[in-house]
Design a protein around this motif. Structure first.
Motif, PDB file in Angstrom:
ATOM      1  N   LEU A  39      35.611  51.746  43.018  1.00  0.00           N
ATOM      2  CA  LEU A  39      35.460  51.917  41.577  1.00  0.00           C
ATOM      3  C   LEU A  39      36.820  51.755  40.913  1.00  0.00           C
ATOM      4  O   LEU A  39      37.781  52.427  41.278  1.00  0.00           O
ATOM      5  N   PHE A  40      36.897  50.868  39.939  1.00  0.00           N
ATOM      6  CA  PHE A  40      38.105  50.675  39.146  1.00  0.00           C
ATOM      7  C   PHE A  40      37.948  51.496  37.876  1.00  0.00           C
ATOM      8  O   PHE A  40      37.039  51.265  37.078  1.00  0.00           O
ATOM      9  N   LEU A  41      38.837  52.479  37.703  1.00  0.00           N
ATOM     10  CA  LEU A  41      38.742  53.461  36.633  1.00  0.00           C
ATOM     11  C   LEU A  41      40.097  53.583  35.946  1.00  0.00           C
ATOM     12  O   LEU A  41      41.139  53.333  36.571  1.00  0.00           O
ATOM     13  N   ASP A  42      40.099  53.985  34.700  1.00  0.00           N
ATOM     14  CA  ASP A  42      41.334  54.155  33.933  1.00  0.00           C
ATOM     15  C   ASP A  42      42.156  52.862  33.991  1.00  0.00           C
ATOM     16  O   ASP A  42      41.608  51.790  33.815  1.00  0.00           O
ATOM     17  N   ASP A  43      43.463  52.953  34.273  1.00  0.00           N
ATOM     18  CA  ASP A  43      44.303  51.747  34.311  1.00  0.00           C
ATOM     19  C   ASP A  43      44.000  50.856  35.512  1.00  0.00           C
ATOM     20  O   ASP A  43      44.472  49.720  35.587  1.00  0.00           O
ATOM     21  N   GLY A  44      43.190  51.340  36.449  1.00  0.00           N
ATOM     22  CA  GLY A  44      42.781  50.529  37.588  1.00  0.00           C
ATOM     23  C   GLY A  44      42.014  49.287  37.174  1.00  0.00           C
ATOM     24  O   GLY A  44      41.976  48.300  37.919  1.00  0.00           O
ATOM     25  N   VAL A  45      41.416  49.300  35.977  1.00  0.00           N
ATOM     26  CA  VAL A  45      40.668  48.122  35.521  1.00  0.00           C
ATOM     27  C   VAL A  45      41.586  46.915  35.339  1.00  0.00           C
ATOM     28  O   VAL A  45      41.128  45.777  35.419  1.00  0.00           O
ATOM     29  N   PHE A  46      42.874  47.144  35.128  1.00  0.00           N
ATOM     30  CA  PHE A  46      43.809  46.026  34.978  1.00  0.00           C
ATOM     31  C   PHE A  46      43.911  45.184  36.251  1.00  0.00           C
ATOM     32  O   PHE A  46      44.307  44.024  36.196  1.00  0.00           O
ATOM     33  N   GLN A  47      43.562  45.759  37.402  1.00  0.00           N
ATOM     34  CA  GLN A  47      43.586  45.002  38.648  1.00  0.00           C
ATOM     35  C   GLN A  47      42.595  43.847  38.627  1.00  0.00           C
ATOM     36  O   GLN A  47      42.757  42.876  39.356  1.00  0.00           O
ATOM     37  N   LEU A  48      41.564  43.955  37.808  1.00  0.00           N
ATOM     38  CA  LEU A  48      40.502  42.954  37.778  1.00  0.00           C
ATOM     39  C   LEU A  48      40.776  41.788  36.842  1.00  0.00           C
ATOM     40  O   LEU A  48      39.961  40.867  36.749  1.00  0.00           O
ATOM     41  N   LEU A  49      41.893  41.815  36.141  1.00  0.00           N
ATOM     42  CA  LEU A  49      42.200  40.723  35.225  1.00  0.00           C
ATOM     43  C   LEU A  49      42.706  39.505  35.983  1.00  0.00           C
ATOM     44  O   LEU A  49      43.585  39.622  36.841  1.00  0.00           O
ATOM     45  N   PRO A  50      42.181  38.334  35.681  1.00  0.00           N
ATOM     46  CA  PRO A  50      42.666  37.114  36.346  1.00  0.00           C
ATOM     47  C   PRO A  50      44.010  36.673  35.777  1.00  0.00           C
ATOM     48  O   PRO A  50      44.401  37.071  34.680  1.00  0.00           O
ATOM     49  N   GLY A  51      44.695  35.849  36.535  1.00  0.00           N
ATOM     50  CA  GLY A  51      45.921  35.208  36.046  1.00  0.00           C
ATOM     51  C   GLY A  51      47.110  36.131  35.893  1.00  0.00           C
ATOM     52  O   GLY A  51      47.968  35.886  35.051  1.00  0.00           O
ATOM     53  N   GLN A  52      47.200  37.165  36.700  1.00  0.00           N
ATOM     54  CA  GLN A  52      48.340  38.063  36.595  1.00  0.00           C
ATOM     55  C   GLN A  52      49.579  37.415  37.195  1.00  0.00           C
ATOM     56  O   GLN A  52      49.490  36.586  38.092  1.00  0.00           O
ATOM     57  N   LEU A  62      48.291  41.327  44.223  1.00  0.00           N
ATOM     58  CA  LEU A  62      47.152  41.966  44.873  1.00  0.00           C
ATOM     59  C   LEU A  62      45.925  41.063  44.911  1.00  0.00           C
ATOM     60  O   LEU A  62      44.907  41.436  45.475  1.00  0.00           O
ATOM     61  N   ALA A  63      46.030  39.874  44.331  1.00  0.00           N
ATOM     62  CA  ALA A  63      44.862  38.985  44.231  1.00  0.00           C
ATOM     63  C   ALA A  63      44.278  38.654  45.605  1.00  0.00           C
ATOM     64  O   ALA A  63      43.056  38.641  45.767  1.00  0.00           O
ATOM     65  N   ALA A  64      45.107  38.416  46.589  1.00  0.00           N
ATOM     66  CA  ALA A  64      44.603  38.081  47.929  1.00  0.00           C
ATOM     67  C   ALA A  64      43.836  39.252  48.528  1.00  0.00           C
ATOM     68  O   ALA A  64      42.791  39.068  49.147  1.00  0.00           O
ATOM     69  N   ASN A  65      44.337  40.482  48.321  1.00  0.00           N
ATOM     70  CA  ASN A  65      43.636  41.665  48.815  1.00  0.00           C
ATOM     71  C   ASN A  65      42.282  41.820  48.123  1.00  0.00           C
ATOM     72  O   ASN A  65      41.292  42.148  48.768  1.00  0.00           O
ATOM     73  N   LEU A  66      42.257  41.597  46.819  1.00  0.00           N
ATOM     74  CA  LEU A  66      41.000  41.700  46.077  1.00  0.00           C
ATOM     75  C   LEU A  66      39.988  40.671  46.567  1.00  0.00           C
ATOM     76  O   LEU A  66      38.815  40.978  46.759  1.00  0.00           O
ATOM     77  N   GLN A  67      40.450  39.445  46.767  1.00  0.00           N
ATOM     78  CA  GLN A  67      39.548  38.382  47.209  1.00  0.00           C
ATOM     79  C   GLN A  67      39.055  38.619  48.634  1.00  0.00           C
ATOM     80  O   GLN A  67      37.988  38.138  49.016  1.00  0.00           O
ATOM     81  N   ALA A  68      39.812  39.378  49.433  1.00  0.00           N
ATOM     82  CA  ALA A  68      39.424  39.646  50.823  1.00  0.00           C
ATOM     83  C   ALA A  68      38.375  40.743  50.940  1.00  0.00           C
ATOM     84  O   ALA A  68      37.749  40.879  51.994  1.00  0.00           O
ATOM     85  N   GLN A  92      36.012  40.796  28.557  1.00  0.00           N
ATOM     86  CA  GLN A  92      36.976  39.876  29.163  1.00  0.00           C
ATOM     87  C   GLN A  92      36.447  39.401  30.517  1.00  0.00           C
ATOM     88  O   GLN A  92      35.794  40.166  31.224  1.00  0.00           O
ATOM     89  N   PRO A  93      36.733  38.169  30.912  1.00  0.00           N
ATOM     90  CA  PRO A  93      36.347  37.734  32.260  1.00  0.00           C
ATOM     91  C   PRO A  93      37.164  38.508  33.299  1.00  0.00           C
ATOM     92  O   PRO A  93      38.341  38.779  33.091  1.00  0.00           O
ATOM     93  N   LEU A  94      36.504  38.857  34.399  1.00  0.00           N
ATOM     94  CA  LEU A  94      37.163  39.598  35.469  1.00  0.00           C
ATOM     95  C   LEU A  94      37.340  38.703  36.686  1.00  0.00           C
ATOM     96  O   LEU A  94      36.549  37.792  36.914  1.00  0.00           O
ATOM     97  N   ALA A  95      38.361  38.980  37.478  1.00  0.00           N
ATOM     98  CA  ALA A  95      38.652  38.182  38.662  1.00  0.00           C
ATOM     99  C   ALA A  95      37.605  38.380  39.753  1.00  0.00           C
ATOM    100  O   ALA A  95      37.407  37.511  40.580  1.00  0.00           O
ATOM    101  N   LEU A  96      36.941  39.528  39.749  1.00  0.00           N
ATOM    102  CA  LEU A  96      35.889  39.832  40.716  1.00  0.00           C
ATOM    103  C   LEU A  96      34.660  40.310  39.964  1.00  0.00           C
ATOM    104  O   LEU A  96      34.764  40.916  38.906  1.00  0.00           O
ATOM    105  N   SER A  97      33.517  40.092  40.567  1.00  0.00           N
ATOM    106  CA  SER A  97      32.288  40.596  39.985  1.00  0.00           C
ATOM    107  C   SER A  97      32.165  42.076  40.326  1.00  0.00           C
ATOM    108  O   SER A  97      32.106  42.448  41.499  1.00  0.00           O
ATOM    109  N   ALA A  98      32.168  42.925  39.308  1.00  0.00           N
ATOM    110  CA  ALA A  98      32.047  44.368  39.489  1.00  0.00           C
ATOM    111  C   ALA A  98      30.975  44.873  38.534  1.00  0.00           C
ATOM    112  O   ALA A  98      30.899  44.437  37.391  1.00  0.00           O
TER     113      ALA A  98
END
Length: 119
Positions: A39-52, A62-68, A92-98
């Motif tokens: 669960l991405f909560l509070d500022d954790g939602v920023f991890q889901l933004l693409p193009g960081q 962290l993109a490789a870890n997220l994709q894994a 906003q579009p997210l890097a992963l489907s959540a």
């Protein structure tokens, strides 16, 4: 019955080690075939933004870890809708489907897991 684990990631990807540790725990649990939700909560939602661009703040990507995550069997991904909204990220579009959850849905999520780890 197999134990299950929900990991609550509350830190931005560039805000210290919390985000990376949450992903590492999720990947380790998945590697041992433990039912894991994230669960991405509070500022954790920023991890889901693409193009960081983590190099700009001298952080590792962290993109490789997220994709894994799905490769390790971690497919139950959730995001707090209110956290997105409060940060202007709703829609906003997210890097992963959540799956977006809020209110009583979040309480139900916590009840479905044997162990909850918050980082």
């Amino acid at each position: 019955m197999a134990k299950s684990m929900l990991i609550v990631s509350r830190h931005a990807p560039w805000g210290g080690l919390g985000a990376r540790e949450a992903l590492d725990i999720a990947l380790a649990g998945g590697a041992f075939e433990l039912p894991v939700g994230l669960l991405f909560l509070d500022d954790g939602v920023f991890q889901l933004l693409p193009g960081q661009r983590p190099a700009a703040v001298e952080q590792k990507d962290l993109a490789a870890n997220l994709q894994a995550l799905p490769l390790f069997g971690v497919e139950d991904l959730y995001v707090c809708r209110q956290s997105l909204r409060l940060r202007g990220l709703d829609g906003q579009p997210l890097a992963l489907s959540a799956t977006p959850l809020e209110g009583p849905e979040l309480a139900d999520l916590f009840d479905r897991y044997n162990l909850v780890i918050t980082l």
